[in-house]
Design a protein around this motif. Structure first.
Motif, PDB file in Angstrom:
ATOM      1  N   ASP A  80       0.847  -1.188   0.000  1.00 36.36           N
ATOM      2  CA  ASP A  80       0.000   0.000   0.000  1.00 36.36           C
ATOM      3  C   ASP A  80       0.891   1.248   0.000  1.00 36.36           C
ATOM      4  OD1 ASP A  80      -1.579   2.218   1.288  1.00 36.36           O
ATOM      5  OD2 ASP A  80      -3.128   0.679   1.271  1.00 36.36           O
TER       6      ASP A  80
ATOM      7  N   GLN B 244       0.573   3.820   1.520  1.00 38.19           N
ATOM      8  CA  GLN B 244       0.686   4.294   2.899  1.00 38.19           C
ATOM      9  C   GLN B 244       1.881   3.652   3.604  1.00 38.19           C
ATOM     10  OE1 GLN B 244      -1.202   6.773   4.109  1.00 38.19           O
ATOM     11  NE2 GLN B 244       0.065   6.742   5.943  1.00 38.19           N
ATOM     12  N   PHE B 245       2.204   2.401   3.252  1.00 37.68           N
ATOM     13  CA  PHE B 245       3.375   1.727   3.847  1.00 37.68           C
ATOM     14  C   PHE B 245       4.652   2.501   3.528  1.00 37.68           C
ATOM     15  CE2 PHE B 245       1.337  -2.765   3.215  1.00 37.68           C
ATOM     16  CZ  PHE B 245       0.328  -2.444   4.094  1.00 37.68           C
TER      17      PHE B 245
ATOM     18  N   LEU C 238       4.913   5.770   2.666  1.00 38.33           N
ATOM     19  CA  LEU C 238       4.890   7.052   3.379  1.00 38.33           C
ATOM     20  C   LEU C 238       5.240   6.854   4.852  1.00 38.33           C
ATOM     21  CD1 LEU C 238       1.703   8.616   1.764  1.00 38.33           C
ATOM     22  CD2 LEU C 238       4.088   9.157   1.254  1.00 38.33           C
ATOM     23  N   GLU C 239       4.719   5.791   5.431  1.00 35.81           N
ATOM     24  CA  GLU C 239       4.999   5.488   6.841  1.00 35.81           C
ATOM     25  C   GLU C 239       6.473   5.153   7.054  1.00 35.81           C
ATOM     26  OE1 GLU C 239       3.749   5.318  10.807  1.00 35.81           O
ATOM     27  OE2 GLU C 239       2.620   5.964   9.063  1.00 35.81           O
ATOM     28  N   ALA C 240       7.064   4.431   6.122  1.00 34.78           N
ATOM     29  CA  ALA C 240       8.482   4.084   6.236  1.00 34.78           C
ATOM     30  C   ALA C 240       9.334   5.355   6.269  1.00 34.78           C
ATOM     31  CB  ALA C 240       8.911   3.190   5.077  1.00 34.78           C
TER      32      ALA C 240
ATOM     33  N   LYS D 119       8.282   8.346   7.119  1.00 36.40           N
ATOM     34  CA  LYS D 119       7.928   9.063   8.353  1.00 36.40           C
ATOM     35  C   LYS D 119       8.676   8.487   9.558  1.00 36.40           C
ATOM     36  CE  LYS D 119       4.025   9.856  11.374  1.00 36.40           C
ATOM     37  NZ  LYS D 119       2.804   9.198  11.780  1.00 36.40           N
ATOM     38  N   GLU D 120       8.878   7.169   9.566  1.00 38.09           N
ATOM     39  CA  GLU D 120       9.508   6.497  10.705  1.00 38.09           C
ATOM     40  C   GLU D 120      11.032   6.430  10.620  1.00 38.09           C
ATOM     41  OE1 GLU D 120       8.068   5.518  13.561  1.00 38.09           O
ATOM     42  OE2 GLU D 120       6.204   6.394  12.799  1.00 38.09           O
TER      43      GLU D 120
ATOM     44  N   ARG E  44      14.411  15.724   8.380  1.00 40.07           N
ATOM     45  CA  ARG E  44      13.222  15.478   9.227  1.00 40.07           C
ATOM     46  C   ARG E  44      12.611  16.768   9.685  1.00 40.07           C
ATOM     47  NH1 ARG E  44      12.767  10.702   7.389  1.00 40.07           N
ATOM     48  NH2 ARG E  44      14.539   9.420   7.740  1.00 40.07           N
TER      49      ARG E  44
END
Length: 134
Positions: free
Chosen positions: A47, A49-50, A52-54, A56-57, A134
């Protein structure tokens, strides 16, 4: 940047790319230590979103590695990912994330050498970009 070792998240298709990585491991092929593998059943199941999350993290780069077109175990999953990938690269640039921080490639189960090559190239590309601000 001297001393910078990129953190790269790799989403690997269970049937092809993950097996290619395993082949590289069995052959004791060395590749950069910054890759963290997430095994997925199909690249088409990744997805956006995965990704984007990676980022972000804390990921400095993200790779999606799947079966070659025409060889997908789920018929067209990798082609669906290809469509999403094109759009996702544009979305990332809107967030200030360079397009070169995301890579999609095709690796079959017997391509351990290609797996190592792709990971090394991606690591070097991200190393040249430096840490993701960041």
């Amino acid at each position: 940047m001297i001393g910078f070792e990129p953190k790269i998240i790799g989403f690997l298709c269970n049937w092809c790319a993950y097996e290619g990585a395993d082949a590289a491991g069995r052959a004791r092929k060395a590749y950069p230590p910054g890759l963290r593998v997430v095994r997925v059943m199909c690249s088409g199941r990744v997805d956006p979103q995965f990704i984007l999350e990676a980022f972000k993290e804390g990921a400095d780069g993200v790779m999606i590695l799947g079966c070659h077109p025409g060889d997908c175990h789920y018929k067209e999953g990798n082609l669906q990912m290809l469509k999403r990938y094109v759009i996702l690269k544009r979305v990332l640039s809107q967030f200030g994330i360079e397009e070169d921080r995301l890579k999609l490639d095709w690796i079959s189960a017997g391509e351990g050498d290609k797996f190592v090559k792709v990971v090394c190239e991606m690591t070097e590309r991200v190393r040249q970009l430096g840490p993701l601000p960041r």
